[in-house]
Design a protein around this motif. Structure first.
Motif, PDB file in Angstrom:
ATOM      1  N   TYR A  27      37.354  43.368  48.614  1.00  0.00           N
ATOM      2  CA  TYR A  27      38.501  42.255  47.705  1.00  0.00           C
ATOM      3  C   TYR A  27      38.678  43.170  46.761  1.00  0.00           C
ATOM      4  O   TYR A  27      37.545  44.450  46.973  1.00  0.00           O
ATOM      5  CB  TYR A  27      38.156  41.342  47.318  1.00  0.00           C
ATOM      6  N   SER A  28      40.092  43.674  45.821  1.00  0.00           N
ATOM      7  CA  SER A  28      40.385  44.516  44.931  1.00  0.00           C
ATOM      8  C   SER A  28      39.217  43.908  43.865  1.00  0.00           C
ATOM      9  O   SER A  28      38.479  43.169  42.860  1.00  0.00           O
ATOM     10  CB  SER A  28      41.496  44.064  44.352  1.00  0.00           C
ATOM     11  N   THR A  30      37.994  45.560  41.300  1.00  0.00           N
ATOM     12  CA  THR A  30      38.207  46.114  39.499  1.00  0.00           C
ATOM     13  C   THR A  30      39.510  44.723  38.903  1.00  0.00           C
ATOM     14  O   THR A  30      39.694  44.297  38.058  1.00  0.00           O
ATOM     15  CB  THR A  30      39.390  46.896  39.075  1.00  0.00           C
ATOM     16  N   SER A  31      39.908  43.482  39.946  1.00  0.00           N
ATOM     17  CA  SER A  31      40.367  42.000  39.743  1.00  0.00           C
ATOM     18  C   SER A  31      39.362  41.845  39.038  1.00  0.00           C
ATOM     19  O   SER A  31      40.097  40.538  39.188  1.00  0.00           O
ATOM     20  CB  SER A  31      41.406  42.138  41.004  1.00  0.00           C
ATOM     21  N   ASN A  77      33.104  50.683  43.202  1.00  0.00           N
ATOM     22  CA  ASN A  77      33.014  49.449  43.506  1.00  0.00           C
ATOM     23  C   ASN A  77      31.343  48.564  43.338  1.00  0.00           C
ATOM     24  O   ASN A  77      31.317  47.979  44.059  1.00  0.00           O
ATOM     25  CB  ASN A  77      33.216  49.294  44.771  1.00  0.00           C
TER      26      ASN A  77
END
Lengths: 121, 107
Positions: A27-28, A30-31, A77
């Protein structure tokens, strides 16, 4: 697959420092906000604090403010939980968990497997 | 800090019966409340968010409701795999806080 993978078990002496990690994938990173939760042996869940890896906005529970440091390195991450000087009372299982897309006002929907920390002389 | 109080501490219910778990907030949290299930040796699992919204993949027998600052998790027909510890969490106000948990055991 969306997952959070935490670093392995740690055994430390009182006064030592420690940094454990939580790597997100699928998944992203940073989001989504990442929170940390303590569970002492045989006890309930305690919310320690949270970070938004996108801009490193960090909030702490007053119970843990000044006792630990939460950080993140978005280039790999990974979120971190750090102690400068461990105490025996830090012995616990520590979980990281994803809490919310761009806003933290959501349940913790993906959990790491936990990192057991033992502090003993 | 908002205190979340769960009751009862332990609930004994027979398989196939209905279980009702309660969680009360010391002040308003709106509908910003989640329920988690934790089995021994496992991390918690999110069941309900927004007080009553079910998570994808969670069986429909799990449901949540809200009345003011009182929240309820209902398991309509208990299966063997449902016996575990359940926690509520408010995520309306920093710091986000958990209840102390309700252990659901087999009667």
């Amino acid at each position: 697959e969306v997952q959070l993978v935490q670093s392995g078990a740690e055994v430390k002496k009182p006064g030592e420092s420690l940094k454990i990690s939580c790597k997100g994938s699928g998944y992203s990173f940073t989001s989504y906000w990442i929170g940390w939760v303590r569970q002492m042996p045989g006890k309930g869940l305690e919310w320690m604090g949270i970070i938004y890896p996108g801009d490193s906005d960090t909030r702490y529970s007053p119970s843990f403010q000044g006792q630990v440091t939460i950080s993140a390195d978005k280039s790999i991450n990974t979120a971190f939980l750090q102690w400068r000087s461990l105490k025996a009372s830090d012995t616990a299982m520590y979980y990281c968990a994803r809490q919310g897309y761009s806003t933290p006002f959501y349940g913790m929907d993906v959990w790491g497997q936990g990192t057991p920390v033992t502090v003993s002389s | 800090e908002i205190v979340m109080t769960q009751s009862p501490a332990t609930l004994s219910v027979s398989p196939g019966e209905r279980a009702t778990l309660s969680c009360r907030a010391s002040q308003s949290v709106g509908s910003n409340l989640a329920w988690y299930q934790q089995k021994p040796g496992q991390p918690p699992r999110l069941l309900i968010y927004g007080a009553s919204s079910g998570v994808t993949g969670i069986p429909a027998r799990f449901s949540g409701s809200r009345s003011g600052t009182e929240f309820t998790l209902t398991i309509s027909s208990l299966q063997s795999e449902d016996f575990a510890v359940y926690y509520c969490q408010q995520y309306n106000t920093w710091p986000f806080t958990f209840g102390q948990g309700t252990k659901l055991e087999i009667k």
